[in-house]
Design a protein around this motif. Structure first.
Motif, PDB file in Angstrom:
ATOM      1  N   LYS A 227      -2.009  -7.399  -6.256  1.00 20.70           N
ATOM      2  CA  LYS A 227      -2.582  -6.009  -6.595  1.00 20.70           C
ATOM      3  C   LYS A 227      -1.608  -4.908  -7.265  1.00 20.70           C
ATOM      4  CE  LYS A 227      -5.997  -4.566  -4.231  1.00 20.70           C
ATOM      5  NZ  LYS A 227      -6.925  -4.284  -2.964  1.00 20.70           N
ATOM      6  N   CYS A 228      -0.552  -5.336  -7.853  1.00 15.27           N
ATOM      7  CA  CYS A 228       0.203  -4.213  -8.397  1.00 15.27           C
ATOM      8  C   CYS A 228      -0.272  -4.378 -10.026  1.00 15.27           C
ATOM      9  CB  CYS A 228       1.548  -4.747  -8.482  1.00 15.27           C
ATOM     10  SG  CYS A 228       2.254  -4.758  -6.920  1.00 15.27           S
TER      11      CYS A 228
ATOM     12  N   ASP B  78      -0.676 -12.396  -7.912  1.00 13.39           N
ATOM     13  CA  ASP B  78      -1.923 -12.379  -7.763  1.00 13.39           C
ATOM     14  C   ASP B  78      -2.551 -10.968  -7.918  1.00 13.39           C
ATOM     15  OD1 ASP B  78      -4.871 -12.623  -6.945  1.00 13.39           O
ATOM     16  OD2 ASP B  78      -4.225 -13.030  -4.964  1.00 13.39           O
ATOM     17  N   THR B  79      -3.223 -10.609  -9.002  1.00 16.55           N
ATOM     18  CA  THR B  79      -4.000  -9.415  -9.438  1.00 16.55           C
ATOM     19  C   THR B  79      -5.191  -9.340  -8.872  1.00 16.55           C
ATOM     20  OG1 THR B  79      -4.738 -10.198 -11.464  1.00 16.55           O
ATOM     21  CG2 THR B  79      -2.366  -9.405 -11.268  1.00 16.55           C
TER      22      THR B  79
ATOM     23  N   LEU C 259      10.291 -11.681  -0.418  1.00 13.27           N
ATOM     24  CA  LEU C 259       9.953 -10.213  -0.432  1.00 13.27           C
ATOM     25  C   LEU C 259       8.401 -10.308  -0.890  1.00 13.27           C
ATOM     26  CD1 LEU C 259      10.288  -7.301  -1.480  1.00 13.27           C
ATOM     27  CD2 LEU C 259      10.764  -8.089  -3.685  1.00 13.27           C
ATOM     28  N   CYS C 260       7.535  -9.567  -0.268  1.00 15.21           N
ATOM     29  CA  CYS C 260       5.998  -9.231  -0.789  1.00 15.21           C
ATOM     30  C   CYS C 260       6.001  -7.866  -1.198  1.00 15.21           C
ATOM     31  CB  CYS C 260       5.424  -9.576   0.912  1.00 15.21           C
ATOM     32  SG  CYS C 260       3.607  -9.001   0.506  1.00 15.21           S
ATOM     33  N   ILE C 261       5.421  -7.729  -2.132  1.00 11.09           N
ATOM     34  CA  ILE C 261       4.877  -6.348  -2.863  1.00 11.09           C
ATOM     35  C   ILE C 261       3.552  -6.389  -3.134  1.00 11.09           C
ATOM     36  CG2 ILE C 261       5.387  -4.671  -4.641  1.00 11.09           C
ATOM     37  CD1 ILE C 261       8.038  -6.025  -5.252  1.00 11.09           C
TER      38      ILE C 261
ATOM     39  N   GLY D  82       0.826  -1.212  -0.167  1.00 12.51           N
ATOM     40  CA  GLY D  82       0.132   0.100   0.050  1.00 12.51           C
ATOM     41  C   GLY D  82       0.721   1.391  -0.127  1.00 12.51           C
ATOM     42  N   SER D  83       2.099   1.303  -0.610  1.00 10.27           N
ATOM     43  CA  SER D  83       2.849   2.480  -0.744  1.00 10.27           C
ATOM     44  C   SER D  83       2.742   3.035  -2.232  1.00 10.27           C
ATOM     45  CB  SER D  83       4.223   2.053  -0.297  1.00 10.27           C
ATOM     46  OG  SER D  83       5.184   2.969  -0.723  1.00 10.27           O
ATOM     47  N   ASP D  84       2.724   4.253  -2.091  1.00 12.58           N
ATOM     48  CA  ASP D  84       2.313   5.366  -3.354  1.00 12.58           C
ATOM     49  C   ASP D  84       3.767   5.646  -3.925  1.00 12.58           C
ATOM     50  OD1 ASP D  84      -0.241   5.075  -3.002  1.00 12.58           O
ATOM     51  OD2 ASP D  84      -0.139   7.072  -1.813  1.00 12.58           O
ATOM     52  N   THR D  85       4.714   5.304  -3.391  1.00  7.24           N
ATOM     53  CA  THR D  85       6.262   5.619  -3.642  1.00  7.24           C
ATOM     54  C   THR D  85       7.177   4.780  -4.126  1.00  7.24           C
ATOM     55  OG1 THR D  85       6.841   5.674  -1.254  1.00  7.24           O
ATOM     56  CG2 THR D  85       6.146   7.848  -2.264  1.00  7.24           C
TER      57      THR D  85
END
Length: 548
Positions: A437-438, A461-462, A408-410, A386-389
């Motif tokens: 969800k990227c 996973d989207t 690593l989890c994004i 949940g990071s915008d940067t």
């Protein structure tokens, strides 16, 4: 060997009371026969035939075999014969019971069979009537050596029943109770009588309705032995303040969704409780004042700050500068933007032992991530959610700098396939990547990452309906978290890399073909239906049916 936990219902107790009582299991029951060699290998019917070799095993050996089995297998083994029934019951140390009110008449026979139980769970459905004081007192009389007790939704238990239990089970080391109706008197009786109590977990204790009139809880005789206190969803959580301040050897403190201002408690703890190494704070009213008090625990190793909007970079900097042994740091900024680069840079400079970092709804930049990667050389688990940067440049920085990273989890970050390509070329020790969800990451990016790194486990996973909470911990399942499961041996995975790549290619091509076939069928059906609606309905319907 560990013991398998069993679940018993009243129905199974009744059936077991009539014929070789057994514990209800989720597994499908099958009959098990004794291992008898009815025919010898050479076809003779001599003295060696029809020998039951299991009967020659000592009880201790058979008990060791049972201890390595699952709960369902143990239940089935107990049906073989009376000897197996007895040994299995006497060697079982963990038991979980459906604690409804009609359990009471079966307690004597149940605990006559399981007479060595030391860890007991009593769980009742919220819509059912739970056991009462009489049942708990009878259990405590039958199990005086209990070391662990878990109570869930036992709303009929009162202070009197808990007090009688505590007097009978003085060896208790761990107590966990949730949605129970006893109050401060019952809790104090446990603390006064169970002098070996090490862990206490309390959730939604409904017997405390008015903190002004209730007796303060603790510290009692267990003050010297308590090492872990966990309080969850308590409207009057401050009533446990005396217990926390009196637990001189407390090492772990977890506070989840407890109302009130907690800064004052941490200010008082500084000079009274000095052995804290782990702190979990979630949805708590605590500010930088409390954070500065926590900073006095120089041996702090684990810190979770989840949705504490009054905590800022100022408090995190104070902790980083004094708690240089920090190994695990979880921060859920709740989109408040009060913790960012300044606090993370302080962590990077002062906490070289950092192994696990989870950032949720926090907006770090390449500057702080690069410092974390360069200074925290032991960083093995990282989650950015949940990071915008956090975009492709930040992921590229992580790929180039985090040489020790394994997991690593994004999640919900503006990352694209370029970031996946950077990961494919960096992080040499990476064994697990989870991307959720990227929107910029497509299946092609995931496939490229899989093909480039054959031993790397990629979870792409989207989906849209996911929470932002994440966890990169190796430990057990965390609340509101996504756990990274343990990975297979990396060497073994590398050895089978080429085979796995080939199998992936085959499965991917088959998947693509099946998708194209399904798409063509859908197009064909749509065309035929349009013709049908245009006039020739009966003929069109027959054609569609024949072709599909």
């Amino acid at each position: 060997m560990g013991q398998a936990t069993s679940t018993a219902s009243v129905a199974s107790c009744a059936q077991g009371h009539r014929s070789s009582s057994h514990i209800k299991s989720r597994s499908t029951a099958v009959s098990v026969s004794p291992m008898i060699n009815s025919v010898s290998d050479n076809g003779d019917n001599g003295e060696g035939d029809n020998c039951d070799y299991i009967s020659d095993l000592p009880d201790e050996c058979l008990a060791s075999v049972f201890q390595s089995l699952s709960s369902g297998d143990r239940n089935r083994c107990s049906l073989v014969c009376r000897r197996w029934l007895q040994i299995e019951g006497q060697s079982r140390h963990r038991l979980s019971l459906v604690a409804q009110t009609d359990l009471l008449p079966f307690i004597p026979s149940l605990f006559s069979r399981f007479d060595s139980v030391t860890k007991l769970a009593l769980k009742c459905d919220r819509r059912s009537v739970s056991i009462c004081d009489d049942a708990l007192v009878l259990i405590s009389a039958r199990c005086p050596n209990l070391t662990r007790l878990k109570l869930r939704a036992c709303r009929e238990l009162t202070d009197s029943g808990i007090e009688a239990f505590a007097k009978n089970c003085k060896s208790l080391k761990k107590l966990s109770c949730g949605s129970c109706s006893f109050g401060s008197k019952g809790m104090n009786s446990v603390l006064d009588n169970c002098v070996y109590l090490e862990e206490l977990s309390v959730k939604r204790l409904r017997g405390i309705t008015d903190a002004a009139t209730a007796d303060p809880i603790g510290p009692g005789a267990a003050a010297a032995s308590l090492k872990t206190i966990c309080l969850k969803e308590l409207y009057n959580g401050h009533i446990f303040g005396s217990l926390i301040l009196g637990a001189k050897n407390l090492r772990t403190l977890k506070l989840f969704r407890c109302s009130g201002d907690w800064d004052k408690l941490f200010q008082e703890m500084v000079n009274k409780v000095t052995s804290i190494v782990e702190v979990h704070l979630e949805r708590l009213q605590i500010s930088d004042i409390g954070m500065q008090c926590i900073a006095n625990y120089s041996n702090l190793e684990i810190l979770h700050l989840v949705k504490t909007p009054e905590c800022t970079d100022f408090g995190l900097v104070a902790i980083a500068e004094r708690c240089r042994l920090l190994r695990k740091l979880h921060i859920d900024g709740w989109k408040a933007n009060r913790i960012g680069d300044a606090g993370l840079i302080a962590v990077a400079k002062c906490c070289p032992n950092l192994q696990e970092l989870v950032l949720i709804a926090v907006n770090p930049t390449k500057l702080s991530l690069e410092m974390l990667a360069s200074n925290c050389l032991n960083l093995e688990r990282l989650a950015l959610c949940g990071s915008d940067t956090v975009g492709d440049p930040e992921i590229s920085c992580i790929a180039a700098k985090c040489l020790a990273l394994k997991k690593l989890c994004i999640k919900s970050c503006p990352v694209s396939n370029r970031g996946m390509d950077a990961l494919a070329r960096g992080c040499p020790n990476l064994v697990k990547v989870k991307v959720k969800k990227c929107k910029g990451v497509t299946s092609e990016g995931g496939d490229c990452l899989r093909l480039t790194r054959g031993s790397l486990a990629v979870n792409l996973d989207t989906g849209e309906n996911e929470n932002l909470d994440a966890s990169a911990s190796d430990g057990g399942v965390q609340e509101n978290g996504i756990e990274f499961p343990p990975m297979p041996n990396q060497t073994a995975a590398a050895a089978g890399g080429s085979a796995s790549i080939a199998s992936r290619r085959t499965s991917q091509s088959a998947s693509i073909k099946s998708r194209l076939g399904l798409l063509s069928e859908r197009i064909l059906v749509a065309c035929k239906l349009r013709r049908w609606s245009g006039g020739s309905r009966r003929t069109g319907a027959r054609q569609v049916r024949d072709r599909v």
